[in-house]
Design a protein around this motif. Structure first.
Motif, PDB file in Angstrom:
ATOM      1  N   PRO A  16       0.836  -1.209   0.000  1.00 47.59           N
ATOM      2  CA  PRO A  16       0.000   0.000   0.000  1.00 47.59           C
ATOM      3  C   PRO A  16       0.872   1.260   0.000  1.00 47.59           C
ATOM      4  O   PRO A  16       1.955   1.280   0.584  1.00 47.59           O
ATOM      5  CB  PRO A  16      -0.789  -0.103   1.315  1.00 47.59           C
ATOM      6  N   THR A  18       0.800   5.819   0.139  1.00 40.94           N
ATOM      7  CA  THR A  18       0.044   6.930   0.715  1.00 40.94           C
ATOM      8  C   THR A  18       0.662   8.251   0.285  1.00 40.94           C
ATOM      9  O   THR A  18       1.871   8.333   0.030  1.00 40.94           O
ATOM     10  CB  THR A  18       0.020   6.833   2.253  1.00 40.94           C
ATOM     11  N   GLY A  19      -0.183   9.303   0.220  1.00 42.52           N
ATOM     12  CA  GLY A  19       0.299  10.646  -0.039  1.00 42.52           C
ATOM     13  C   GLY A  19       0.637  10.907  -1.498  1.00 42.52           C
ATOM     14  O   GLY A  19       0.638  10.005  -2.338  1.00 42.52           O
ATOM     15  N   LEU A  22       3.406   8.877  -2.921  1.00 41.63           N
ATOM     16  CA  LEU A  22       3.165   7.434  -2.881  1.00 41.63           C
ATOM     17  C   LEU A  22       4.227   6.729  -2.031  1.00 41.63           C
ATOM     18  O   LEU A  22       4.868   5.763  -2.458  1.00 41.63           O
ATOM     19  CB  LEU A  22       3.123   6.845  -4.293  1.00 41.63           C
ATOM     20  N   ASP A  25       2.924   2.809   2.846  1.00 39.26           N
ATOM     21  CA  ASP A  25       2.008   2.992   3.975  1.00 39.26           C
ATOM     22  C   ASP A  25       2.173   1.797   4.923  1.00 39.26           C
ATOM     23  O   ASP A  25       1.529   0.764   4.759  1.00 39.26           O
ATOM     24  CB  ASP A  25       0.577   3.090   3.458  1.00 39.26           C
ATOM     25  N   SER A  28      -1.126   0.530   6.846  1.00 38.77           N
ATOM     26  CA  SER A  28      -2.010  -0.319   6.045  1.00 38.77           C
ATOM     27  C   SER A  28      -1.375  -1.679   5.776  1.00 38.77           C
ATOM     28  O   SER A  28      -2.059  -2.716   5.809  1.00 38.77           O
ATOM     29  CB  SER A  28      -2.344   0.367   4.716  1.00 38.77           C
ATOM     30  N   LEU A 263      -9.284  -1.637  -0.309  1.00 41.09           N
ATOM     31  CA  LEU A 263      -9.685  -0.337   0.230  1.00 41.09           C
ATOM     32  C   LEU A 263     -11.141  -0.373   0.674  1.00 41.09           C
ATOM     33  O   LEU A 263     -11.485   0.065   1.783  1.00 41.09           O
ATOM     34  CB  LEU A 263      -9.477   0.741  -0.839  1.00 41.09           C
ATOM     35  N   ILE A 268      -6.849  -1.195   3.649  1.00 39.85           N
ATOM     36  CA  ILE A 268      -5.833  -0.212   3.304  1.00 39.85           C
ATOM     37  C   ILE A 268      -6.512   1.144   3.173  1.00 39.85           C
ATOM     38  O   ILE A 268      -7.728   1.235   2.952  1.00 39.85           O
ATOM     39  CB  ILE A 268      -5.062  -0.559   2.007  1.00 39.85           C
ATOM     40  N   ALA A 269      -5.719   2.210   3.294  1.00 39.01           N
ATOM     41  CA  ALA A 269      -6.279   3.562   3.294  1.00 39.01           C
ATOM     42  C   ALA A 269      -6.267   4.218   1.926  1.00 39.01           C
ATOM     43  O   ALA A 269      -6.921   5.246   1.722  1.00 39.01           O
ATOM     44  CB  ALA A 269      -5.507   4.428   4.292  1.00 39.01           C
ATOM     45  N   ASP A 270      -5.531   3.659   0.977  1.00 39.65           N
ATOM     46  CA  ASP A 270      -5.364   4.274  -0.344  1.00 39.65           C
ATOM     47  C   ASP A 270      -5.110   3.163  -1.348  1.00 39.65           C
ATOM     48  O   ASP A 270      -4.302   2.264  -1.088  1.00 39.65           O
ATOM     49  CB  ASP A 270      -4.182   5.252  -0.302  1.00 39.65           C
ATOM     50  N   SER A 272      -3.851   3.557  -4.394  1.00 44.29           N
ATOM     51  CA  SER A 272      -2.940   4.024  -5.432  1.00 44.29           C
ATOM     52  C   SER A 272      -1.928   2.950  -5.824  1.00 44.29           C
ATOM     53  O   SER A 272      -1.508   2.135  -4.992  1.00 44.29           O
ATOM     54  CB  SER A 272      -2.184   5.265  -4.970  1.00 44.29           C
TER      55      SER A 272
END
Length: 307
Positions: A16, A18-19, A22, A25, A28, A263, A268-270, A272
């Motif tokens: 995973p 984030t941001g 990328l 994470d 997650s 997700l 997971i939070a994202d 991407s």
């Protein structure tokens, strides 16, 4: 002689991000790994193709391995992205430095159809590192197609091979041919490809699955049912999940779909992905919003019942 991998499900873990940059994470990732352990996976496969290992820096790969090891007590198979021997050795040494005895084996892709050359490649890696090796036959990623008889010849020559991950279609047929060539007492052979051929692979004698799916508990339940009650028992458990398996394994967007489903399940939070992986198509999400959420809700209830 390497340690032979346990039968069951070795969950392939996505990475995973984030941001806007990328970044990995870790929260997650830890939550995902904890879920794999809670639902009965016998081990984790980290830094595989679906872990987007080719897009990670050396430091990020170490971070992913550290996070997975700290979040669970499961043994780990670490993926090797390099197809050439020397860089593959460097990847294995880096994984060993991070994981120590938590590293059960490394997964190395077949890089040639010539059994002598492939055996020498694996022998070079093992000689330099002492690691057990999972031989991955995955033409879609490596670009190399290896006949089952050649894979069997390599395994017989290399006693440090801990398992074979057979992902060359038609997978069930190739698994049956490989197991017949290896004979009784051969190394375990695992299916992959997101579980699309899981039922046929288990009927052909596969030891389990080394793959990812947004409902890993369904993979675990199907493999257990096959081992305890045979193909019909496995089909009864896994059949309701097959439409989602097929949806998730669509070419070019399979990784993005799996992340999107994780997700939506709250793991997971994202969702991407990093280039060159294709992102989740917004049009698909809009088109299937209600249908997809309803399917996930129904399968969540089923998954809770098969644990």
């Amino acid at each position: 002689m390497s340690i032979i991998l346990d039968r069951g499900v070795w969950g392939v873990v996505p990475t995973p991000f984030t941001g806007s940059a990328l970044d990995v994470d870790t929260d997650s990732l830890a939550q995902l790994v904890e879920h794999y352990e809670a639902v009965g996976a016998v081990g984790l496969t980290v830094l595989g193709v679906f872990g987007e290992a080719a897009s990670l820096s050396v430091a990020e790969k170490a971070l992913v391995l550290e996070t997975a090891a700290e979040a669970s007590s499961l043994p780990i198979v670490a993926g090797v992205t390099a197809l050439a021997t020397r860089p593959a050795i460097d990847e294995v040494l880096a994984a060993q430095a991070v994981l120590g005895d938590r590293l059960r084996a490394v997964m190395v892709q077949a890089n040639t159809a010539d059994p002598d050359s492939l055996a020498k490649h694996l022998e070079g890696i093992h000689r330099a590192t002492g690691a057990g090796i999972v031989l991955q036959d995955y033409p879609a990623a490596s670009g190399v197609s290896v006949p089952a008889r050649a894979v069997a010849a390599v395994v017989r020559r290399c006693p440090f091979v801990a398992a074979v991950k057979a992902e060359a279609p038609p997978t069930a047929l190739n698994i049956a041919r490989l197991l017949a060539a290896l004979g009784a007492g051969g190394v375990p052979v695992f299916g992959g490809l997101g579980g699309q051929g899981l039922l046929d692979e288990l009927a052909a004698g596969a030891a389990g699955a080394m793959t990812g799916f947004s409902f890993p508990e369904a993979l675990v339940a199907a493999v257990r049912a096959a081992h305890d009650g045979g193909p019909e028992a496995a089909a009864a458990v896994f059949a309701p999940f097959l439409p989602l398996v097929n949806f998730e394994q669509q070419p070019r967007i399979a990784l993005a779909l799996r992340k999107e489903l994780f997700l939506r399940r709250g793991f997971i939070a994202d969702a991407s992905v990093r280039t060159p992986a294709a992102p989740f198509p917004a049009e698909l999400g809009a088109m299937l919003q209600g249908q997809l959420d309803a399917a996930l809700e129904a399968l969540d209830s089923l998954a809770a019942g098969v644990r």
